[in-house]
Design a protein around this motif. Sequence first.
Motif, PDB file in Angstrom:
ATOM      1  N   UNK A 123       0.857  -1.199   0.000  1.00 30.16           N
ATOM      2  CA  UNK A 123       0.000   0.000   0.000  1.00 30.16           C
ATOM      3  C   UNK A 123       0.885   1.237   0.000  1.00 30.16           C
ATOM      4  N   UNK A 128      -7.290   9.523   2.793  1.00 29.33           N
ATOM      5  CA  UNK A 128      -8.683   9.086   2.818  1.00 29.33           C
ATOM      6  C   UNK A 128      -9.312   9.753   4.036  1.00 29.33           C
ATOM      7  N   UNK A 129     -10.467  10.353   3.840  1.00 26.97           N
ATOM      8  CA  UNK A 129     -11.169  11.025   4.942  1.00 26.97           C
ATOM      9  C   UNK A 129     -10.242  11.928   5.748  1.00 26.97           C
ATOM     10  N   UNK A 133      -3.269   7.610   5.058  1.00 28.17           N
ATOM     11  CA  UNK A 133      -3.236   6.237   5.550  1.00 28.17           C
ATOM     12  C   UNK A 133      -1.899   5.631   5.126  1.00 28.17           C
TER      13      UNK A 133
ATOM     14  N   UNK B 121     -10.359   0.198   4.515  1.00 25.88           N
ATOM     15  CA  UNK B 121      -9.456   1.346   4.390  1.00 25.88           C
ATOM     16  C   UNK B 121     -10.202   2.608   3.936  1.00 25.88           C
ATOM     17  N   UNK B 122     -11.183   2.422   3.068  1.00 27.06           N
ATOM     18  CA  UNK B 122     -11.929   3.592   2.594  1.00 27.06           C
ATOM     19  C   UNK B 122     -13.042   4.020   3.554  1.00 27.06           C
ATOM     20  N   UNK B 123     -13.348   3.153   4.523  1.00 29.32           N
ATOM     21  CA  UNK B 123     -14.460   3.456   5.432  1.00 29.32           C
ATOM     22  C   UNK B 123     -14.101   3.201   6.889  1.00 29.32           C
ATOM     23  N   UNK B 124     -12.839   3.445   7.234  1.00 28.01           N
ATOM     24  CA  UNK B 124     -12.402   3.114   8.600  1.00 28.01           C
ATOM     25  C   UNK B 124     -13.209   3.861   9.660  1.00 28.01           C
ATOM     26  N   UNK B 125     -13.653   5.075   9.328  1.00 33.03           N
ATOM     27  CA  UNK B 125     -14.433   5.855  10.300  1.00 33.03           C
ATOM     28  C   UNK B 125     -15.804   5.219  10.539  1.00 33.03           C
ATOM     29  N   UNK B 126     -16.433   4.752   9.458  1.00 32.16           N
ATOM     30  CA  UNK B 126     -17.739   4.083   9.579  1.00 32.16           C
ATOM     31  C   UNK B 126     -17.574   2.794  10.384  1.00 32.16           C
TER      32      UNK B 126
END
Lengths: 324, 148
Positions: A123, A128-129, A133, B121-126
Amino acid sequence: MDNFIFNNYTPKGFCREYVEIKGNSSQLAMFMATVLGIKPLMDDWINAGRLKEFRKVCKQYGLKIREDVLFDSVPKSDLPVNILGRDFITTTSAYGYPVGSRQDIGVHVFISKNEALLKEGMWYPVIIKNRVIFQPRIDSLKYGYTLGYPECCIKFFRKFNNWLKYSYLYEVYSNTKGRPSFLCNPFLKDTSFSYIYHMPCSYDCKATVRLTSRLRTEIKRREPGYVDLVDGYLKKSFLAFYERKIYCFDGSLRNNEIKYKRFQFTTYTKKEYEDEYSGYFKQADTVKLLGRNIILSRGGKVIRQLELKWSSFAPEFPFMIQFS
Amino acid sequence: MREDFLLNMRILPEHRVNRFEDNCIRADYIFDYMAERVFDNPRLLDLLSIKIKKWLAIEKSEFTYALAGYISYLKEDFAQAEGFFIKALNFEPENIDTWLDLAFSLYHQNNRKIRLALKILFNFDTCAKSFRNKKITLGALEKTMDKL
Ligand SMILES: [Zn+2]
């Protein structure tokens, strides 16, 4: 000064489709090495809109592909300050998106002849958000092995890869006992004309020479014109200060002096200020290095003398080198 | 157990939960530190593998399970690491660090698990919010992630 090292090369046959799809030939030799089974695994970035065609090319060359993440690259200076982890990024970063969600940006892929190796892909940090990461530290430490780098070079990198303390290229230079081999020249690794993508432990590293001479022989059989070009570029003269400040000269080196017709700053960067010397080199035809002094002359007459200052960021230890 | 860890690894085994609102890139520093030590001295991993069994027998906590996960990950036993990280998450489902560690354990396995890794990884907060009062299993995770 005209560009001579960032040219592209389109193969006559072998791996031609790779260059056509990417739109440039960076990493061409690495792709060839992967096709030939010499490199176990490679990373690449392909325009998402051309992924379908790229899959076909991989299949045609007997390669397996793993699609990872979409990368929307941004220079660090354009990143909002509130992004968590921003300080750990060097020059560029990227926002990450799931594959399939956009067509206009690059997708990071792993390629290998061996499907089982694809899970060893690493990776790369993406945002992200609102946070970067990062991959686990162990993944980056071990990745050199996955990419097929020689163990001596991985161990050397582990020891001296510290920008604040060492000038890596100079450490490699100090560790070079024999004649620098063009097969160990890493200075053009970001152009289309390099047989290696790793930092060798010395400019005559035997393991690197073994690896690259095998690759060179195999490419020569299929695409001799490319090999002639790569050899020519790698045998030019270089003046290196540190990883981001290297100049390539079309001329030969003798007694720490390069007489040149052309030269080029080799670092692909938008930060023009790092290219401190092009302006001076343009006015001269000879550059000499005496300790930390750069002496420029034209027509045999000294026109300028520059003293290299100690920078507060990466330490600079200048040296001149020509590979043969 | 903590003294024993300190003695073997020469670092204090502190463990802090990294919640999304903490705005902290990573609260745990042990995993990366262990990676450095183990990379330079791979035999240390044999010792750690023996020790973790003993530590787990004495203490079953979020920390010991996370630690067991790190050791399995360093051994490249990603399926085992996945199991330990899920156990750690069932103690502390809001820990972003562990969600990412779990994701990376899945990232190095088969295609189905790689897909799940990317979803996390794209939704770790959820993830950190959705499992506050639910048992975390691989199946439950896949179900939740499929809805996203
Ligand atoms: Zn080497």
